[in-house]
Design a protein around this motif. Structure first.
Motif, PDB file in Angstrom:
ATOM      1  N   THR A 106       0.824  -1.202   0.000  1.00 47.35           N
ATOM      2  CA  THR A 106       0.000   0.000   0.000  1.00 47.35           C
ATOM      3  C   THR A 106       0.866   1.263   0.000  1.00 47.35           C
ATOM      4  N   ALA A 107       1.907   1.252   0.839  1.00 53.35           N
ATOM      5  CA  ALA A 107       2.784   2.422   0.918  1.00 53.35           C
ATOM      6  C   ALA A 107       3.513   2.644  -0.406  1.00 53.35           C
ATOM      7  N   SER A 108       4.024   1.543  -0.993  1.00 46.63           N
ATOM      8  CA  SER A 108       4.743   1.687  -2.264  1.00 46.63           C
ATOM      9  C   SER A 108       3.805   2.169  -3.364  1.00 46.63           C
ATOM     10  N   ARG A 109       2.600   1.592  -3.367  1.00 50.19           N
ATOM     11  CA  ARG A 109       1.629   2.013  -4.379  1.00 50.19           C
ATOM     12  C   ARG A 109       1.378   3.513  -4.287  1.00 50.19           C
ATOM     13  N   PHE A 110       1.222   3.980  -3.056  1.00 53.44           N
ATOM     14  CA  PHE A 110       0.939   5.399  -2.860  1.00 53.44           C
ATOM     15  C   PHE A 110       2.095   6.249  -3.384  1.00 53.44           C
ATOM     16  N   GLY A 111       3.328   5.814  -3.056  1.00 57.46           N
ATOM     17  CA  GLY A 111       4.493   6.565  -3.523  1.00 57.46           C
ATOM     18  C   GLY A 111       4.588   6.577  -5.042  1.00 57.46           C
ATOM     19  N   VAL A 112       4.458   5.402  -5.633  1.00 57.65           N
ATOM     20  CA  VAL A 112       4.611   5.285  -7.090  1.00 57.65           C
ATOM     21  C   VAL A 112       3.483   6.020  -7.824  1.00 57.65           C
ATOM     22  N   ASN A 113       2.267   5.757  -7.412  1.00 58.91           N
ATOM     23  CA  ASN A 113       1.140   6.329  -8.151  1.00 58.91           C
ATOM     24  C   ASN A 113       1.012   7.839  -7.958  1.00 58.91           C
ATOM     25  N   THR A 114       1.454   8.341  -6.818  1.00 53.12           N
ATOM     26  CA  THR A 114       1.371   9.783  -6.600  1.00 53.12           C
ATOM     27  C   THR A 114       2.412  10.524  -7.430  1.00 53.12           C
ATOM     28  N   THR A 115       3.554   9.873  -7.684  1.00 49.59           N
ATOM     29  CA  THR A 115       4.607  10.532  -8.454  1.00 49.59           C
ATOM     30  C   THR A 115       4.546  10.121  -9.925  1.00 49.59           C
ATOM     31  N   VAL A 116       4.949   8.881 -10.199  1.00 52.76           N
ATOM     32  CA  VAL A 116       4.940   8.410 -11.592  1.00 52.76           C
ATOM     33  C   VAL A 116       3.519   8.433 -12.153  1.00 52.76           C
ATOM     34  N   GLY A 117       2.572   8.129 -11.305  1.00 52.96           N
ATOM     35  CA  GLY A 117       1.175   8.076 -11.743  1.00 52.96           C
ATOM     36  C   GLY A 117       0.492   9.429 -11.738  1.00 52.96           C
ATOM     37  N   VAL A 118       1.255  10.518 -11.713  1.00 54.82           N
ATOM     38  CA  VAL A 118       0.693  11.877 -11.801  1.00 54.82           C
ATOM     39  C   VAL A 118      -0.425  12.093 -10.777  1.00 54.82           C
ATOM     40  N   LEU A 119      -0.056  12.212  -9.540  1.00 52.24           N
ATOM     41  CA  LEU A 119      -1.002  12.493  -8.449  1.00 52.24           C
ATOM     42  C   LEU A 119      -2.091  11.425  -8.330  1.00 52.24           C
ATOM     43  N   GLY A 120      -1.795  10.240  -8.824  1.00 51.26           N
ATOM     44  CA  GLY A 120      -2.746   9.157  -8.639  1.00 51.26           C
ATOM     45  C   GLY A 120      -3.728   8.970  -9.767  1.00 51.26           C
ATOM     46  N   LEU A 121      -3.575   9.756 -10.840  1.00 56.58           N
ATOM     47  CA  LEU A 121      -4.523   9.606 -11.956  1.00 56.58           C
ATOM     48  C   LEU A 121      -4.291   8.295 -12.709  1.00 56.58           C
TER      49      LEU A 121
END
Lengths: 264, 221
Positions: A106-121
């Motif tokens: 969950t923590a990694s997902r949040f980090g990756v998706n918030t950055t690489v994934g453009v704020l989670g989009l």
């Protein structure tokens, strides 16, 4: 000052409602119990019909419009963004359940998706082997041994038996947004709640219609589907074969030649 | 909302799968995979997909194909008995006879014939696990072309006489026969134990399916 009290009162109000319904429901449950543990069934059915009515005149039309007007990538972006926003709550519950691996995911997902994934989009983490999962405090309580309690169906919220209603209230305490908007206008949290509801509804347009059509008692079907899907979520999709009902000798005339226990 | 919403998300593909898997029932009919539960499920899937993807078939023909498949591959009597739960002993022989034929019609007309769109989904059998000598659970996945995540489907098989039969199907965590049992007993209980109430509800739903057919669902896509 007046306004402030008005706003801060809301979480407390929710907690109060939860406490009261637990008391009421718990009390009634002691009074009488049938196979379905639904002592407030008449009231629940009333709210069920009420929700169905508002679904028909409001939620479903809006969801149908949303489904038709917004192209799929757009809807997926909305979904990903909302899911990402929920990560702190999921993380808190992963930790409370002692699911360290899942907490890491969950923590990694949040980090990756918030950055690489453009704020989670976007959800690149899924493609990198970090699949999404959901947790909530109702599930956490269940893993700690708390029973679901008598069934409860509430306006807007839908199925919310005491354990899961409590979970809903506690989860909002895990949510940073609750504090960020504590004494500010609630536009953002309300928008998030509404968009989440519309998106979920849009994703189940066909399914819900079909379930209604294939059910001889929609209320009872939804109650059972809710319980089964919760049980499955709590067990993280696993189940034990041994806990399934014993159907070996089940026939219409079990009484006749093959009484259970008298097998050759 | 999260509670309700998450439930929706979970059951979203439910009916589609129910239909597909029930279709699979019929499909497996001639499977002579008497001893291998995985092969049995595989054969059911092949036959079901053949029925669903046969564009030339009229709805009536498809319905009959499904009915045959259901009779051959599902343990309908056991399912029907299970669905009555605590009310298993309450019907008279006449009520029971009608109930059994209504249940079959209910499954065929209300569930299965709703399945109209087949888009090259594949059923992948993953593993099998025995429970005693006569029961097995087969785990499988429906895989969709394009990025959609697969849907898990578990098959609860019971050996009766010559080979395996389907008793229940679990789609994304939900056992379909258990849902039926819960709903059926709820209907009987709410009418004070009157078994005829269940028969009436079943008749009404089948009737609706025959008349309304795919209206409302067809509109959506």
């Amino acid at each position: 000052m007046r306004f402030r009290t008005g706003r801060t009162a809301r979480p407390r109000l929710l907690a109060g409602i939860a406490a009261i319904t637990m008391l009421v429901a718990g009390g009634v449950a002691l009074a009488g119990d049938d196979g379905e543990n639904d002592p407030l069934e008449p009231m629940n059915r009333y709210f069920f019909e009420l929700n169905k009515f508002f679904d028909t005149i409001l939620l479903k039309p809006v969801a149908t419009w949303y489904d038709g007007v917004v192209p799929e990538p757009g809807r997926d972006g909305v979904r990903n963004f909302l899911d990402n926003l929920r990560s702190p709550v999921i993380l808190a519950n992963d930790l409370l359940q002692g699911e360290w691996d899942r907490a890491g995911t969950t923590a990694s997902r949040f980090g990756v998706n918030t950055t690489v994934g453009v704020l989670g989009l976007f959800d690149p983490a899924s493609n990198w082997g970090m699949k999404q999962h959901s947790e909530d405090f109702g599930q956490t309580l269940a893993t700690w041994g708390t029973g679901e309690g008598p069934y409860l169906f509430l306006p807007v919220l839908g199925p919310a038996p005491p354990r899961d209603l409590t979970g809903f209230v506690v989860d909002s305490a895990f949510d940073p947004l609750t504090y960020i908007y504590w004494d500010r206008p609630k536009t953002v949290p309300v928008t998030r709640f509404v968009v989440n509801g519309v998106d979920q509804r849009a994703r189940s347009l066909k399914t819900f219609d079909q379930i209604e059509r294939t059910s001889i008692d929609f209320y009872a079907t939804v109650r059972n589907l809710y319980r089964q899907s919760r049980a499955s979520e709590i067990a993280n999709g696993q189940y034990n074969f041994d806990t399934l009902p014993d159907i070996n000798d089940l026939t219409f005339d079990t009484n006749e030649p093959n009484t259970p226990g008298m097998r050759p | 909302m999260p509670r309700h919403a998450s439930m929706r998300a979970v059951i979203a593909p439910l009916v589609f799968c129910a239909a597909l898997t029930l279709g699979l029932f019929h499909a497996a009919a001639p499977a002579r995979a008497n001893d291998d539960p995985k092969a049995f499920v595989d054969a059911v899937a092949v036959r079901a997909i053949a029925i669903i993807s046969d564009d030339a078939a009229t709805p009536k023909q498809r319905e009959e194909a499904f009915r045959d498949l259901l009779r051959e591959t599902a343990d309908l009597d056991r399912v029907a008995a299970f669905a009555l739960g605590q009310y298993l002993r309450t019907p008279t022989p006449e009520q029971l006879a009608e109930y059994r034929s209504l249940v079959e019609n209910f499954i065929v007309k209300v569930y299965v014939t709703r399945l109209t769109d087949y888009n090259n989904e594949k059923l992948e059998v993953l593993s099998a696990q025995m429970r005693g000598d006569t029961q097995a659970i087969v785990k499988s996945e429906i895989r969709f072309p394009g990025g959609r995540p697969p849907v898990t489907v578990d098959w609860w098989l019971v050996k009766s006489g010559d080979g395996y039969r389907i008793f229940d199907i679990n789609v994304v965590g939900i056992w379909l026969a258990q849902e039926q049992r819960s709903t059926f007993s709820s209907v009987i209980r709410n009418s004070g134990g009157n078994f005829d109430a269940l028969l009436e509800h079943l008749r009404a739903q089948i009737d609706k399916a025959e008349k309304g057919d795919l209206s409302g669902i067809a509109k959506l896509d």
